[in-house]
Design an enzyme around this catalytic site. Structure first.
Site, PDB file in Angstrom:
ATOM      1  N   GLU A 160       0.834  -1.211   0.000  1.00  0.00           N
ATOM      2  CA  GLU A 160       0.000   0.000   0.000  1.00  0.00           C
ATOM      3  C   GLU A 160       0.860   1.249   0.000  1.00  0.00           C
ATOM      4  O   GLU A 160       2.005   1.213   0.433  1.00  0.00           O
ATOM      5  CB  GLU A 160      -0.949   0.019   1.197  1.00  0.00           C
ATOM      6  CG  GLU A 160      -0.364  -0.376   2.518  1.00  0.00           C
ATOM      7  CD  GLU A 160       0.799   0.433   2.967  1.00  0.00           C
ATOM      8  OE1 GLU A 160       0.710   1.682   2.873  1.00  0.00           O
ATOM      9  OE2 GLU A 160       1.803  -0.152   3.423  1.00  0.00           O
ATOM     10  N   GLY A 302       6.302   0.080   4.140  1.00  0.00           N
ATOM     11  CA  GLY A 302       5.108  -0.303   3.396  1.00  0.00           C
ATOM     12  C   GLY A 302       5.451  -0.665   1.963  1.00  0.00           C
ATOM     13  O   GLY A 302       6.545  -1.160   1.696  1.00  0.00           O
ATOM     14  N   GLU A 303       4.479  -0.458   1.056  1.00  0.00           N
ATOM     15  CA  GLU A 303       4.632  -0.790  -0.374  1.00  0.00           C
ATOM     16  C   GLU A 303       4.694  -2.299  -0.595  1.00  0.00           C
ATOM     17  O   GLU A 303       4.885  -2.742  -1.722  1.00  0.00           O
ATOM     18  CB  GLU A 303       5.906  -0.172  -0.987  1.00  0.00           C
ATOM     19  CG  GLU A 303       6.031   1.322  -0.871  1.00  0.00           C
ATOM     20  CD  GLU A 303       7.353   1.853  -1.460  1.00  0.00           C
ATOM     21  OE1 GLU A 303       8.140   1.072  -2.021  1.00  0.00           O
ATOM     22  OE2 GLU A 303       7.563   3.081  -1.356  1.00  0.00           O
ATOM     23  N   GLY A 304       4.611  -3.086   0.477  1.00  0.00           N
ATOM     24  CA  GLY A 304       4.809  -4.531   0.356  1.00  0.00           C
ATOM     25  C   GLY A 304       6.258  -4.954   0.515  1.00  0.00           C
ATOM     26  O   GLY A 304       6.579  -6.147   0.360  1.00  0.00           O
TER      27      GLY A 304
END
Lengths: 337, 337
Positions: A160, A302-304
């Site tokens: 995300e 984040g961002e995976g």
């Protein structure tokens, strides 16, 4: 796709279970491989777990899909992040140009990466004043997640990006497990102590505003948002109906997934915790979910990214389990006792 | 190659240091990348560390070499392992046929794998009765390690296979850091409590026999063995002269490397601890060496498997650091404060 909020909630009841026969066969295979019993530690447990969800004694991981959802949040008007909300769209452009951390990690390990911006020009409502989304908007976001899953994925990672979304994640965590902003909020991208105190007060006001609406995962996501969190919840729910393993990333992805447990305590059986983030609420979430993270690198981007790195451990588990020779195949002597 | 024991010991004095200018440039670059400062956690520190050893602000990891050394130990006649020593050669055949855990992990991540059996038909001497090796044998084993390093390696991983070698590793750890068998011995491949007690007594007898000879890394390796541990020590020493980063594996590889600190406390500055093994002496060794392991999966197999998995973390560190866009390149706004 889910046709309605009720259809989404119904999908969380009576979810598929892992194939215990495949797990038994995998457990037996572990005892035959050319290594001392137990010597691959947690990798052995992961391989057996994966066998259950893939329904085969010799599971494989060829294709790892990372899907990053982006959303904007009306609550940013209240100064809950040190970054302006325009950064969300700028980072989406950075993802598409290949310049972000998640791009570098996916390239390094051969993961596929999909980036899905969700109506960035229409931030969700300010959750202190009213609901984040309409029912239709929330359903659309959940379906954006459910429909982002490719047919040939072996493991799904959900990332995300959304300035302000640790505020929303903390509110969802409180709505799911109880407590207030002070129990779940942290510095996010880099708030100082005063910033965190302000963030806590914003979360507490949002929780008070929506307390009567937080009855189930759908109403929680509709009330508090945001689109990227609803998409993650939708993807995790759909992955379960397909028995597709999910590796959860950090605080935000885990908070989004955790909402599903309000409908079914077993909703996340197909999920692993890739890592524990430096955002303090993440460890508390993992404890509540009884998930033991695969690693701790102090990451909080984040961002995976954390899951996209940690999935190498699952890949090693599958590779050793399914590709090693047995004692019999290799002509290696087993223990003398 | 090292011409003599003295030449080997001399190489450990005045070892090359990391390039602090490259580290400063890397540190500055970390602050410009499109992410909140510090949000990649330990990956940021690893990238700066790697910049120092590679001597460039943008380090890369293309080629990971895993070299597995195998040796046999006379001490196995005293019943210190539940497996017969014939398993060493059987496992070498398994490595060469591609059937072992290290094969599966190297294939999964594209690492190169080299397997070097060291005179398996001539086990080292029983260390309770006398020295493991002659000076010439020990020098040959050290040189087998030093010469196993390829010119184009970016990170070196040293694995081992040798029935009985946790006994030898525990003796070396005691000779390096003090204490007796009870401080350093563990179950290895799977001894029960009685087995561990017997192993401790064997180690203590070996330590008593060799106490006056354990003056420096060479004499320790010659006295206690084994060939695969001497090869690892030789490879680690040679890697330092080339400023080549090493990722240490488990108890045995770390015990072999730790002997070098008896000649120079700074001998392992180019080494990272890939993981902490389930063999209890490993954590104690890492504490004494002030090394923080990158992960803990409860592994205790050796062969280089823990490091070959953990090196993915270093790879992700290099990939994010060197391949991400800066705020300026990506047109992303930095913090508002």
């Amino acid at each position: 796709m889910f046709r309605s909020a009720d259809d989404f909630l119904a999908s969380l009841e009576g979810v598929p279970q892992p194939d215990t026969n495949a797990m038994d066969l995998a457990r037996a295979r572990q005892g035959e491989l050319t290594k001392p019993p137990g010597s691959l530690g947690r990798l052995e447990d992961l391989a057996i777990w994966l066998a259950g969800w893939q329904g085969t004694a010799r599971p494989t991981i060829e294709t790892v899909d990372v899907v990053v959802f982006a959303g904007n949040h009306g609550v940013t008007a209240r100064g809950v992040s040190p970054y302006p909300s325009s950064v969300t769209a700028q980072m989406v452009a950075n993802f598409k140009a290949g310049g972000a951390a998640i791009n570098a990690i996916c390239t390094a390990f051969g993961h596929r990466l999909k980036v899905i911006p969700l109506a960035l020009e229409h931030p969700t409502g300010d959750v202190v004043d009213g609901p984040a989304m309409t029912e239709a908007q929330c359903l659309a976001a959940i379906n954006a997640g459910a429909e982002a899953i490719s047919d040939d994925t072996d493991v799904l990672i959900l990332g995300e990006m959304g300035i302000g979304n640790t505020t929303i994640a903390a509110a969802l965590a409180a709505a799911t497990f109880g407590g207030g902003g002070g129990d779940w909020a942290g510095p996010g991208t880099g708030l100082d102590d005063d910033g965190v105190r302000h963030k806590v007060s914003v979360i507490d006001r949002a929780l008070t505003r929506h307390v009567s609406e937080c009855r189930d995962p759908f109403s929680m996501l509709q009330s508090l948002g945001g689109r990227e969190l609803a998409a993650i919840a939708g993807a995790v729910a759909r992955a379960r109906t397909r028995r597709l393993p999910v590796m959860l990333d950090g605080f935000i992805a885990t908070a989004a997934a955790a909402t599903l447990t309000r409908a079914n305590a077993d909703a996340l059986g197909h999920c692993l915790a890739g890592h524990v983030s430096a955002e303090p609420g993440h460890k508390r979430l993992l404890d509540r979910l009884d998930l033991t993270p695969l690693m701790d690198q102090g990451m909080r981007l984040g961002e995976g990214t954390g899951a996209a790195l940690a999935v190498t451990i699952l890949k090693a588990a599958a590779a050793t389990h399914s590709n090693m020779a047995t004692f019999a195949e290799a002509g290696v002597s087993d223990r003398e006792d």
